[in-house]
Design an enzyme around this catalytic site. Structure first.
Site, PDB file in Angstrom:
ATOM      1  N   LEU A  21       0.817  -1.209   0.000  1.00  0.00           N
ATOM      2  CA  LEU A  21       0.000   0.000   0.000  1.00  0.00           C
ATOM      3  C   LEU A  21       0.852   1.262   0.000  1.00  0.00           C
ATOM      4  O   LEU A  21       0.453   2.275  -0.551  1.00  0.00           O
ATOM      5  CB  LEU A  21      -0.925   0.018   1.222  1.00  0.00           C
ATOM      6  N   GLY A  24       7.005   4.451   4.282  1.00  0.00           N
ATOM      7  CA  GLY A  24       7.438   5.696   4.903  1.00  0.00           C
ATOM      8  C   GLY A  24       8.906   5.590   5.233  1.00  0.00           C
ATOM      9  O   GLY A  24       9.620   4.725   4.717  1.00  0.00           O
ATOM     10  N   MET A  26      10.325   4.583   7.941  1.00  0.00           N
ATOM     11  CA  MET A  26      10.712   3.430   8.758  1.00  0.00           C
ATOM     12  C   MET A  26      10.128   2.104   8.303  1.00  0.00           C
ATOM     13  O   MET A  26      10.681   1.056   8.626  1.00  0.00           O
ATOM     14  CB  MET A  26      10.236   3.633  10.209  1.00  0.00           C
ATOM     15  N   ALA A  27       9.000   2.139   7.627  1.00  0.00           N
ATOM     16  CA  ALA A  27       8.269   0.893   7.425  1.00  0.00           C
ATOM     17  C   ALA A  27       7.553   0.859   6.084  1.00  0.00           C
ATOM     18  O   ALA A  27       7.403   1.885   5.413  1.00  0.00           O
ATOM     19  CB  ALA A  27       7.250   0.727   8.544  1.00  0.00           C
ATOM     20  N   GLU A  28       7.124  -0.345   5.727  1.00  0.00           N
ATOM     21  CA  GLU A  28       6.269  -0.543   4.576  1.00  0.00           C
ATOM     22  C   GLU A  28       4.929  -1.060   5.086  1.00  0.00           C
ATOM     23  O   GLU A  28       4.870  -1.781   6.081  1.00  0.00           O
ATOM     24  CB  GLU A  28       6.867  -1.562   3.612  1.00  0.00           C
ATOM     25  N   VAL A  29       3.850  -0.679   4.381  1.00  0.00           N
ATOM     26  CA  VAL A  29       2.516  -1.108   4.762  1.00  0.00           C
ATOM     27  C   VAL A  29       1.923  -1.916   3.618  1.00  0.00           C
ATOM     28  O   VAL A  29       2.013  -1.516   2.453  1.00  0.00           O
ATOM     29  CB  VAL A  29       1.605   0.093   5.099  1.00  0.00           C
ATOM     30  N   LYS A  44       1.901  -3.407   8.880  1.00  0.00           N
ATOM     31  CA  LYS A  44       3.021  -2.455   8.825  1.00  0.00           C
ATOM     32  C   LYS A  44       4.256  -3.177   9.336  1.00  0.00           C
ATOM     33  O   LYS A  44       4.257  -3.706  10.446  1.00  0.00           O
ATOM     34  CB  LYS A  44       2.704  -1.237   9.691  1.00  0.00           C
ATOM     35  N   ASP A 147       2.796  14.196  14.415  1.00  0.00           N
ATOM     36  CA  ASP A 147       3.038  14.175  12.968  1.00  0.00           C
ATOM     37  C   ASP A 147       1.719  14.234  12.196  1.00  0.00           C
ATOM     38  O   ASP A 147       1.516  13.511  11.237  1.00  0.00           O
ATOM     39  CB  ASP A 147       3.822  12.916  12.582  1.00  0.00           C
TER      40      ASP A 147
END
Length: 172
Positions: A21, A24, A26-29, A44, A147
């Site tokens: 999807l 960012g 730090m991570a992938e979703v 995530k 944020d």
């Protein structure tokens, strides 16, 4: 499992990854399927290259704890958290934390604004009200998001507002 998750990967023996999807810092979703409860979820996953760094792991776990503590209709629900072991092509393994969340079928406020579609003032106020309701709830539970931006606000197909990504949240 490779360090980059492919579709059809099963995380922790339970969450089947179906499509990416977004990502960012730090991570992938990923959109996925909870094989036990037979429901769509968002998974995530901390990027494997960052999972080797204890400070990133701690930050990711803090996000999971912050978000999991919040149960509000305008906040994306967290269903589960955990860790899985990924193996790189060279045989190196890395423990990667993950967060399983409510899958929100819709678009981000950022996508809506970038589409060029005009928002009626009434709808803008509804969206703002949903965001403020989520933040008020989080603040009353001792958590500051830190944020808030259009990319961290989801709008469902039915018009609901969902705040997400408590990645840099802080407890007050």
């Amino acid at each position: 499992m490779s360090e980059r998750l492919d579709t059809d990967t099963v995380v922790d023996g339970r969450y089947k990854v179906e499509r990416r999807l977004g990502s960012g810092g730090m991570a992938e979703v990923f959109e996925g399927q909870d094989l036990r409860l037979h429901r769509r979820v968002a998974v995530k996953i901390l990027r494997p290259d960052l999972a080797r760094d204890p400070s990133f792991q701690a930050r990711f776990r803090r996000e999971a704890q912050s978000a999991a503590a919040l149960n509000h209709p305008n906040i994306v629900a967290v269903y589960d958290t955990g860790e899985d072991t990924l193996t790189s092509p060279n045989g190196e393994t890395v423990v990667v934390p993950y967060i399983v969340m409510e899958f929100v079928d819709g678009m981000t406020l950022r996508q809506l604004l970038a589409s060029g579609r005009r928002l009626l003032p009434e709808r803008a106020l509804e969206i703002t009200g949903g965001i403020l309701s989520a933040l008020d709830y989080a603040h009353r539970h001792g958590i500051v998001h830190r944020d808030i931006k259009p990319a961290n606000v989801m709008l469902t197909r039915t018009g609901e507002v969902k705040v997400m990504d408590f990645g840099i949240a802080r407890a007050m």
